[in-house]
Design a protein around this motif. Structure first.
Motif, short mmCIF file in Angstrom:
data_model
loop_
_atom_site.label_atom_id
_atom_site.label_comp_id
_atom_site.label_asym_id
_atom_site.label_seq_id
_atom_site.Cartn_x
_atom_site.Cartn_y
_atom_site.Cartn_z
N GLN A 139 0.83 -1.20 0.00
CA GLN A 139 0.00 0.00 0.00
C GLN A 139 0.87 1.26 0.00
O GLN A 139 1.98 1.25 0.52
N PHE A 140 0.35 2.33 -0.57
CA PHE A 140 1.07 3.60 -0.64
C PHE A 140 0.06 4.74 -0.61
O PHE A 140 -0.97 4.67 -1.28
N THR A 141 0.36 5.77 0.20
CA THR A 141 -0.49 6.96 0.26
C THR A 141 0.28 8.15 -0.28
O THR A 141 1.40 8.42 0.15
N GLY A 199 6.78 -8.84 -5.66
CA GLY A 199 7.17 -8.26 -4.39
C GLY A 199 7.35 -6.75 -4.43
O GLY A 199 8.36 -6.21 -3.99
N SER A 200 6.34 -6.02 -4.91
CA SER A 200 6.43 -4.56 -5.03
C SER A 200 6.58 -3.87 -3.67
O SER A 200 6.08 -4.35 -2.65
N TYR A 201 7.24 -2.71 -3.71
CA TYR A 201 7.28 -1.80 -2.56
C TYR A 201 7.58 -0.42 -3.12
O TYR A 201 8.51 -0.26 -3.93
N VAL A 202 6.81 0.59 -2.71
CA VAL A 202 6.95 1.93 -3.28
C VAL A 202 7.19 2.94 -2.17
O VAL A 202 6.51 2.93 -1.14
N VAL A 203 8.15 3.83 -2.38
CA VAL A 203 8.41 4.96 -1.48
C VAL A 203 8.53 6.23 -2.32
O VAL A 203 8.83 6.18 -3.52
N ARG A 204 8.31 7.35 -1.66
CA ARG A 204 8.44 8.65 -2.32
C ARG A 204 9.62 9.38 -1.69
O ARG A 204 9.72 9.47 -0.47
N VAL A 252 4.96 14.70 7.49
CA VAL A 252 3.88 14.05 8.21
C VAL A 252 3.48 12.80 7.45
O VAL A 252 3.27 12.85 6.23
N SER A 253 3.41 11.68 8.16
CA SER A 253 3.02 10.42 7.53
C SER A 253 2.11 9.65 8.48
O SER A 253 1.97 10.00 9.66
N SER A 254 1.51 8.61 7.96
CA SER A 254 0.64 7.77 8.78
C SER A 254 1.37 6.57 9.35
O SER A 254 1.09 6.16 10.48
N GLY A 260 7.87 5.73 4.32
CA GLY A 260 8.33 6.26 3.05
C GLY A 260 7.27 6.87 2.17
O GLY A 260 7.54 7.12 0.98
N ASP A 261 6.09 7.14 2.74
CA ASP A 261 5.05 7.80 1.93
C ASP A 261 4.46 8.98 2.70
O ASP A 261 3.30 8.97 3.10
#
Length: 728
Positions: A161-163, A207-212, A465-467, A471-472
């Motif tokens: 998941q990514f926000t 095996g996805s993983y996403v960061v900003r 600020v993150s939840s 990394g998002d």
């Protein structure tokens, strides 16, 4: 809740991998999150934890205070607790856990549903919980339902998941059969919106993983095979984009959706104990240093219980660096057996349960966190200075439903560092330093817990600020301060606000230099294919191979080395002693997008037909890849698996860098590839035992139709003054 991260159980400055050894022999596909109680939690795929146990744990959970020492705390679900849409006997794989709007959400793969008669109609499930350990409540339907493909189903697996900064939530998923996809989610994160978009080609990634980071969206994914025992070549590759929907490209600009798919190496096996390094999660410690949790395989003990059963994949932890805008584990050095540095999980300033070391009126401890109901500051008696990172979990707690919904009374909460104040309010995230002020929107506000992280580096202050701290960030502000950013440190509030997990730590000094890679030195041997070299020897000579016009033209054979048939030809020459690099330039027109399994040509390090490492550009279904495969005999059977290097071109340069380990005497061969002969991508290492004498050779096989020639321009062997080994 807890006022601060619990006191770390390990105070040492080093640790041994795997970090899961105290509670599990295998803990694959690890996810990670820091709970609001200050503990770190990791979640694994559904396997037995110990050899001999014989019972699958349904998404086991481990807990840690320091990210190094972990304790098993139970399973997310009991033996009879499957989602209502799951078929009996379904497996739950590859969890991803996030804190979203006041609750924890766990996403996972469900291998079989009742909606179709097919045995492997994968889907993405989800469950919610009030705490990181549960109790978890299944959704009544999949988040992503099975996706048919002819008489089969796409690999709808491995969710992440990514926000985004606009508050929109996304879910990445997919695997080798079908590719990687992204879909938007509803605001609660539990249902899909619109149509998914493909972000990476099939037959290469899972095996996805996403960061900003710094305006880019980084898609990290695992490639090659996860589970080939002693020849597992799993690794992590990356692409980046300016949108969460892509298009993602690698460091050289190659798209991840192309047939010759790109991918910049992030993590590769390096010749030490660990192979098959992949399926990871990422986190940031209190100093701002990133780390990666991932699984790997001990090449001497690759299976749980008995050979060729469940692959034993314990959990490892290593530092994740950013080199010239790209992620790399240990700056490219790969997995460690022992690390001489540990994550920072306790700051030099923190809160205690009696507010000792702090001063301020109107602050009280309530339910394990600090609450303030007026306007004021809680100031640490210890001053801060230099480059630091401060953070807190906070929540704006209005006393009426209207205030909670709209935060209309203008309440705010945040941190003060020296002459700068960072606050979160209904209008957004604001940084004020002297006369300078900057505000950005914060979608959703902070009526549920949010993490505020503030970094001071020189006169620059950055707030995020993150939840979930993963990394998002949903809001980021960077400001060059006209006033000093040292002096007092305080919590500040205007209205009703709650604070927890408060810390200040020295800012991590980033690693910016890449780990050494092999370098070519003096040329010691070569064949330019001018017809004068007689150093070659054939294994099963191919009469159709011929030297003409300064190239070796070799029709790709309809045969192979993998397996017991061993019908393919191999052209060999003796290798020199010591460290060297063997290089060739090979042109192989495999086209694009069509299926031409498994036509290939390239280099080989060869001991025998059943003991070799093969580096070649190859057609794998619709993709074209540079695969670095290994075949060996293990426990009475042949085992084969591959590692992936850089993307090929029609003409690809290939290198095998040989190094003799001074301790074990093993032969280490690291693979490299290039699309232009100048810019090289270095991949993983395969090893051969001390008592072997690998020779260097060429191969061109895998399928005779359609007919195609492999054209080798040369084979050159150089001394290697650079480091061919990066293990540690």
């Amino acid at each position: 809740m807890s006022l601060l991260s619990p006191t770390p159980s390990s105070a040492g400055q080093s640790y041994d991998n795997p970090v899961s050894a105290a509670f599990a022999d295998t803990f694959a596909d690890p996810a990670v999150i820091r709970g609001l109680d200050g503990y770190w939690y990791s979640y694994g795929t559904s396997d037995p934890l110990r050899e001999g146990e014989g019972k699958h744990h349904r998404l086991p959970i481990a807990r840690s205070t320091d990210l190094v020492s972990w304790t098993y705390v139970g399973d997310a679900f009991g033996a009879d607790n499957l989602p209502p849409y799951a078929a009996p006997g379904s497996l739950l794989w590859a969890p991803d856990v996030r804190y979203l709007d006041g609750r924890y959400v766990m996403y996972f793969t469900v291998t079989n549903t009742t909606s179709t008669p097919h045995e492997w109609d994968y889907s993405i499930g989800a469950a919610t919980a009030p705490t990181p350990t549960g109790p978890w409540t299944h959704l009544s339907a999949p988040v992503v339902a099975p996706r048919p493909s002819g008489d089969s189903y796409w690999n709808t697996i491995d969710p992440a998941q990514f926000t985004d900064v606009d508050g929109r939530k996304y879910l990445y998923f997919g695997g080798f059969f079908g590719g990687l996809w992204v879909t938007e989610l509803t605001p609660d994160g539990l249902h899909t919106v619109g149509q998914p978009a493909q972000v990476a080609i099939d037959n290469k990634f899972e095996g996805s993983y996403v960061v900003r980071r710094d305006g880019y969206y980084y898609l990290l994914a695992s490639s090659a095979n996860c589970c080939a025992g002693p020849t597992t070549g799993y690794s992590v590759l990356a692409g980046r984009a300016t949108s969460p929907r892509g298009p993602f490209v690698d460091r050289e600009g190659q798209p991840l959706l192309a047939s010759r798919a790109g991918g910049t190496p992030v993590l590769d096996q390096n010749g030490n104990r660990w192979i098959g390094t992949g399926h990871h999660a990422q986190l940031t410690d209190l100093s701002g240093q990133d780390w990666m949790l991932y699984h790997a395989i001990d090449r001497a003990d690759p299976f749980l219980d008995q050979p060729y059963g469940i692959n034993e994949r314990p959990m490892l932890l290593d530092r994740l660096d950013w080199i010239d805008g790209w992620p790399a584990v240990r700056a490219g050095a790969g997995p460690s057996e022992r690390s001489e540095e540990t994550p920072v999980t306790r700051g030099f300033v923190s809160l205690t349960d009696d507010l000792s070391g702090w001063r301020g009126a109107g602050w009280a401890i309530q339910d394990g966190y600090v609450r303030h109901t007026d306007k004021g500051a809680l100031t640490a008696r210890q001053a801060v200075g230099g480059d630091v990172r401060a953070e807190t979990d906070l929540r704006l707690s209005g006393q009426s439903a209207g205030e909670l919904a709209g935060q209309s009374i203008g309440q705010s909460a945040g941190l003060r560092i020296g002459g700068a104040t960072v606050t979160v309010s209904g209008s957004g995230l604001t940084v004020t330093a002297g006369s300078a002020r900057r505000t950005v929107a914060l979608p959703g506000g902070a009526t549920t817990w949010r993490n505020l992280a503030v970094t001071v580096k020189g006169r620059t202050i950055t707030a995020e600020v993150s939840s979930s701290r993963l990394g998002d960030p949903q809001a980021t502000v960077r400001l060059d301060s006209p006033v000093p950013l040292s002096g007092t440190f305080a919590l500040v509030a205007d209205g009703v606000a709650d604070f927890d997990n408060v810390s200040v730590a020295k800012l991590a000094k980033p690693v910016t230099r890449p780990a050494p890679v092999p370098r070519t030195g003096k040329l010691v041997d070569a064949d330019e294919f001018d017809g004068t070299d007689s150093a070659w020897q054939w294994v099963r000579q191919d009469p159709d191979a011929r030297v003409e016009g300064g190239v070796l033209r070799w029709p790709v054979q309809g045969s192979d080395l993998v397996g017991t048939a061993n019908t393919a030809s191999v052209l060999l020459r003796d290798a020199p002693e010591g460290d060297y690099i063997a290089e060739t330039k090979v042109t192989l027109d495999l086209g694009e997008d069509t299926v031409r399994n498994y036509q290939q040509a390239g280099l080989v390090a060869y001991v025998s037909d059943d003991d070799f490492a093969r580096l070649s550009q190859v057609a794998i279904w619709n993709t074209r890849q540079v695969e670095y495969g290994r075949e060996l005999s293990f426990a009475g059977r042949l085992s084969y698996g591959g590692n992936i290097v850089g993307p090929p071109a029609r003409t690809t340069w290939l290198r095998l860098a040989h190094h003799v380990d001074p301790v074990s005497g093993e032969h280490e061969f690291r693979a490299g590839s290039s699309r232009d002969g100048k810019t090289w991508t270095w991949g993983g290492v395969w090893t051969f035992p001390k008592d072997t004498a690998p020779r260097i050779g060429l191969v061109a096989h895998g399928g005779a139709q359609p007919a195609v020639n492999a054209e080798f321009d040369y084979v050159r062997i150089y001394r290697s003054p650079g480091a061919a080994s990066v293990n540690g």
